[in-house]
Write a protein that holds these residues in place. Structure first.
Motif, PDB file in Angstrom:
ATOM      1  N   PRO A   1       0.842  -1.198   0.000  1.00  0.00           N
ATOM      2  CA  PRO A   1       0.000   0.000   0.000  1.00  0.00           C
ATOM      3  C   PRO A   1       0.877   1.247   0.000  1.00  0.00           C
ATOM      4  N   VAL A   2       0.400   2.331  -0.617  1.00  0.00           N
ATOM      5  CA  VAL A   2       1.232   3.516  -0.819  1.00  0.00           C
ATOM      6  C   VAL A   2       0.581   4.752  -0.207  1.00  0.00           C
ATOM      7  N   VAL A   3       1.400   5.516   0.526  1.00  0.00           N
ATOM      8  CA  VAL A   3       1.070   6.869   0.963  1.00  0.00           C
ATOM      9  C   VAL A   3       2.040   7.793   0.239  1.00  0.00           C
ATOM     10  N   THR A   4       1.527   8.760  -0.516  1.00  0.00           N
ATOM     11  CA  THR A   4       2.420   9.636  -1.271  1.00  0.00           C
ATOM     12  C   THR A   4       1.838  11.039  -1.371  1.00  0.00           C
ATOM     13  N   SER A   5       2.586  11.928  -2.024  1.00  0.00           N
ATOM     14  CA  SER A   5       2.257  13.351  -2.054  1.00  0.00           C
ATOM     15  C   SER A   5       1.126  13.649  -3.025  1.00  0.00           C
ATOM     16  N   ASN A   6       0.429  14.733  -2.746  1.00  0.00           N
ATOM     17  CA  ASN A   6      -0.701  15.146  -3.578  1.00  0.00           C
ATOM     18  C   ASN A   6      -0.297  16.195  -4.608  1.00  0.00           C
ATOM     19  N   ARG A   7       0.982  16.230  -4.989  1.00  0.00           N
ATOM     20  CA  ARG A   7       1.451  17.248  -5.928  1.00  0.00           C
ATOM     21  C   ARG A   7       2.433  16.653  -6.919  1.00  0.00           C
ATOM     22  N   SER A   8       2.842  17.498  -7.869  1.00  0.00           N
ATOM     23  CA  SER A   8       3.808  17.112  -8.892  1.00  0.00           C
ATOM     24  C   SER A   8       3.257  15.894  -9.649  1.00  0.00           C
ATOM     25  N   SER A   9       4.104  14.937  -9.992  1.00  0.00           N
ATOM     26  CA  SER A   9       3.674  13.787 -10.796  1.00  0.00           C
ATOM     27  C   SER A   9       3.033  12.687  -9.974  1.00  0.00           C
ATOM     28  N   MET A  10       3.110  12.765  -8.652  1.00  0.00           N
ATOM     29  CA  MET A  10       2.767  11.609  -7.828  1.00  0.00           C
ATOM     30  C   MET A  10       1.306  11.183  -7.905  1.00  0.00           C
ATOM     31  N   PRO A  11       0.330  12.102  -7.911  1.00  0.00           N
ATOM     32  CA  PRO A  11      -1.056  11.645  -8.113  1.00  0.00           C
ATOM     33  C   PRO A  11      -1.256  10.965  -9.463  1.00  0.00           C
ATOM     34  N   GLU A  12      -0.566  11.444 -10.482  1.00  0.00           N
ATOM     35  CA  GLU A  12      -0.665  10.839 -11.819  1.00  0.00           C
ATOM     36  C   GLU A  12      -0.142   9.409 -11.805  1.00  0.00           C
ATOM     37  N   VAL A  13       1.016   9.194 -11.196  1.00  0.00           N
ATOM     38  CA  VAL A  13       1.629   7.865 -11.171  1.00  0.00           C
ATOM     39  C   VAL A  13       0.819   6.915 -10.296  1.00  0.00           C
TER      40      VAL A  13
ATOM     41  N   ASN B   1      -1.024  11.068  10.054  1.00  0.00           N
ATOM     42  CA  ASN B   1      -2.396  10.542  10.094  1.00  0.00           C
ATOM     43  C   ASN B   1      -2.622   9.496   9.015  1.00  0.00           C
ATOM     44  N   ALA B   2      -2.082   9.744   7.816  1.00  0.00           N
ATOM     45  CA  ALA B   2      -2.245   8.787   6.720  1.00  0.00           C
ATOM     46  C   ALA B   2      -1.504   7.485   7.019  1.00  0.00           C
ATOM     47  N   VAL B   3      -0.279   7.595   7.524  1.00  0.00           N
ATOM     48  CA  VAL B   3       0.491   6.398   7.861  1.00  0.00           C
ATOM     49  C   VAL B   3      -0.219   5.608   8.955  1.00  0.00           C
ATOM     50  N   SER B   4      -0.720   6.305   9.964  1.00  0.00           N
ATOM     51  CA  SER B   4      -1.444   5.646  11.052  1.00  0.00           C
ATOM     52  C   SER B   4      -2.683   4.927  10.522  1.00  0.00           C
ATOM     53  N   LEU B   5      -3.394   5.584   9.604  1.00  0.00           N
ATOM     54  CA  LEU B   5      -4.603   4.985   9.032  1.00  0.00           C
ATOM     55  C   LEU B   5      -4.275   3.696   8.299  1.00  0.00           C
ATOM     56  N   VAL B   6      -3.246   3.714   7.465  1.00  0.00           N
ATOM     57  CA  VAL B   6      -2.908   2.536   6.665  1.00  0.00           C
ATOM     58  C   VAL B   6      -2.355   1.422   7.549  1.00  0.00           C
ATOM     59  N   LEU B   7      -1.471   1.751   8.478  1.00  0.00           N
ATOM     60  CA  LEU B   7      -0.902   0.723   9.347  1.00  0.00           C
ATOM     61  C   LEU B   7      -1.972   0.055  10.201  1.00  0.00           C
TER      62      LEU B   7
ATOM     63  N   ASP C   1      -5.331  -0.351   9.516  1.00  0.00           N
ATOM     64  CA  ASP C   1      -6.566  -0.798   8.855  1.00  0.00           C
ATOM     65  C   ASP C   1      -6.237  -1.856   7.803  1.00  0.00           C
ATOM     66  N   GLU C   2      -6.437  -3.106   8.155  1.00  0.00           N
ATOM     67  CA  GLU C   2      -6.103  -4.202   7.243  1.00  0.00           C
ATOM     68  C   GLU C   2      -6.969  -4.184   5.988  1.00  0.00           C
ATOM     69  N   ASP C   3      -8.253  -3.822   6.121  1.00  0.00           N
ATOM     70  CA  ASP C   3      -9.135  -3.766   4.949  1.00  0.00           C
ATOM     71  C   ASP C   3      -8.671  -2.688   3.968  1.00  0.00           C
ATOM     72  N   LEU C   4      -8.250  -1.548   4.481  1.00  0.00           N
ATOM     73  CA  LEU C   4      -7.733  -0.483   3.614  1.00  0.00           C
ATOM     74  C   LEU C   4      -6.469  -0.956   2.903  1.00  0.00           C
ATOM     75  N   ARG C   5      -5.592  -1.623   3.634  1.00  0.00           N
ATOM     76  CA  ARG C   5      -4.362  -2.114   2.998  1.00  0.00           C
ATOM     77  C   ARG C   5      -4.690  -3.094   1.871  1.00  0.00           C
ATOM     78  N   ARG C   6      -5.662  -3.962   2.095  1.00  0.00           N
ATOM     79  CA  ARG C   6      -6.035  -4.935   1.061  1.00  0.00           C
ATOM     80  C   ARG C   6      -6.601  -4.222  -0.171  1.00  0.00           C
ATOM     81  N   ASP C   7      -7.422  -3.220   0.061  1.00  0.00           N
ATOM     82  CA  ASP C   7      -8.005  -2.471  -1.055  1.00  0.00           C
ATOM     83  C   ASP C   7      -6.927  -1.724  -1.844  1.00  0.00           C
ATOM     84  N   LEU C   8      -6.011  -1.065  -1.135  1.00  0.00           N
ATOM     85  CA  LEU C   8      -4.926  -0.354  -1.807  1.00  0.00           C
ATOM     86  C   LEU C   8      -4.031  -1.325  -2.570  1.00  0.00           C
ATOM     87  N   ARG C   9      -3.809  -2.486  -1.990  1.00  0.00           N
ATOM     88  CA  ARG C   9      -2.966  -3.489  -2.659  1.00  0.00           C
ATOM     89  C   ARG C   9      -3.601  -3.936  -3.968  1.00  0.00           C
ATOM     90  N   ASP C  10      -4.888  -4.240  -3.951  1.00  0.00           N
ATOM     91  CA  ASP C  10      -5.565  -4.704  -5.167  1.00  0.00           C
ATOM     92  C   ASP C  10      -5.559  -3.627  -6.249  1.00  0.00           C
TER      93      ASP C  10
END
Length: 371
Positions: A288-300, A318-324, A326-335
């Motif tokens: 699962p990925v947490v990344t920036s909302n600017r430059s090329s990163m939302p596109e990639v 907050n984003a890192v805490s949320l992903v770490l 929440d197993e369901d969120l991690r599974r969704d992001l992974r897929d």
């Protein structure tokens, strides 16, 4: 079609440009039927096959090793992926624009790096090279900062190394992670130690996490040498002494893939990127990925990541805490990440790249005929 490629960065360096070039060459050798590849070293002039095979592994006999400028005229085109143009002689050129942060964020670069990047870009434009932007974001910056028209730019993304996959390396991942010093579930960061990679705010964000998360998880940092890194190095040294981070350097693709596969999250809060290859690599491995909302990163990242303001340490935390947590969120992001990463495989990218090469070579032939 006979294509020359500068592989000097692979022979003598590391980092994003070297990774881009290595995978470019490997994918063309494997997938680009009907193309003959000739490798060059514009950095130091190496021309021994053994030198190139040390970096790329055994090369097929049909892969040539060139020595400019004498044999450039035999090419159909020359691809310059390392911010360095060859001597005069090739009939046409392709020049990769990895990013234009030397203009958009000049304070994040050393003077010699800025001079080299700008001089080579100006030289490519003067020779009428096809400018290959690695993302629409980079293409937009070229239009805005270099006053180029959109028609002068092609967009073709980097090619993912096939070793970045979700498949365990013979069932030995856990054992090999322990050898690296990784014993707990972890968040992962991959970048060079330079200001725009934003390590200072990442470390601030980690310290904001709850005591429980920091006790049960590690922060694993895979770093390569950058510049203006003294303060971050000192802070990392202190955090390592207290067991808060695991710092790793000089990993190969197989080792890095192992870390991606088993990470609870990749955290990539860069301030500016031409592409942001760790995002795609992590997704291809199932992280699962947490990344920036600017430059090329939302596109990639597409719709497969949690996006944050990279200048807000609390939002990153907050984003890192949320992903770490929440197993369901991690599974969704992974897929969703697997689906997104498929856009960057050799099978998806090489046909686009070869077609761009053919257009460039054909335009050069027309210019020679009627010029």
């Amino acid at each position: 079609m006979r294509i020359g490629i500068d592989a000097g960065r692979v022979l003598h360096g590391d980092g994003g440009v070297a990774s881009y070039t290595q995978r470019l060459v490997t994918a063309l050798v494997e997938c680009a039927t009907g193309c003959q590849i000739v490798l060059y070293d514009l950095d130091r002039g190496a021309n021994l096959r053994q030198t190139f095979e040390t970096a790329f592994g055994e090369l097929p006999d049909e892969i040539g090793i060139g020595s400019p400028p004498g044999d450039l005229s035999s090419l159909d085109l020359f691809h310059a992926p390392g911010f360095q143009m060859p001597p005069q002689g090739a009939p046409s050129h392709v020049f990769t624009l990895h990013d234009l942060t030397v203009l958009s964020h000049p304070g994040f670069h050393k003077l010699d790096n800025r001079v080299r990047a700008l001089a080579s870009t100006a030289q490519a434009l003067a020779r009428g090279a096809t400018m290959l932007a690695v993302s629409e974001a980079t293409r937009g910056e070229a239009v805005r900062l270099l006053a180029m028209s959109g028609e002068q730019l092609e967009v073709v993304p980097p090619i993912l190394d096939a070793r970045f996959s979700p498949h365990d390396d013979g069932g030995r991942d856990s054992e090999l992670l322990r050898r690296m010093g990784v014993f707990k579930p972890y968040a992962l960061a991959v970048a060079s130690l330079e200001p725009r990679k934003n390590f200072s705010r990442l470390l601030e964000a980690w310290e904001i996490l709850s005591e429980d998360l920091r006790q049960t998880h590690s922060l694993v940092l895979v770093v390569s040498t950058g510049w203006m890194q003294g303060a971050v190095r000192r802070r990392l040294g202190k955090m390592r002494r207290f067991g808060e981070v695991v710092l790793l350097e000089h990993l190969d693709a197989a080792q890095l893939a192992r870390l991606y596969r088993n990470a609870r999250a990749l955290v990539f809060p860069s301030l500016a990127e031409g592409f942001g290859l760790p995002i795609a690599e992590a997704m291809a491995c199932g992280a699962p990925v947490v990344t920036s909302n600017r430059s090329s990163m939302p596109e990639v990242a597409g719709e497969a990541a949690v996006l944050v303001d990279p200048e807000d340490s609390s939002e990153i935390a907050n984003a890192v805490s949320l992903v770490l947590g929440d197993e369901d969120l991690r599974r969704d992001l992974r897929d969703r990440g697997f689906e997104n990463a498929a856009k960057y495989t050799a099978e998806a990218v090489v046909p686009r790249l070869v077609e761009m090469y053919r257009r460039t070579a054909d335009q050069s032939r027309i210019g020679l005929k009627y010029g």
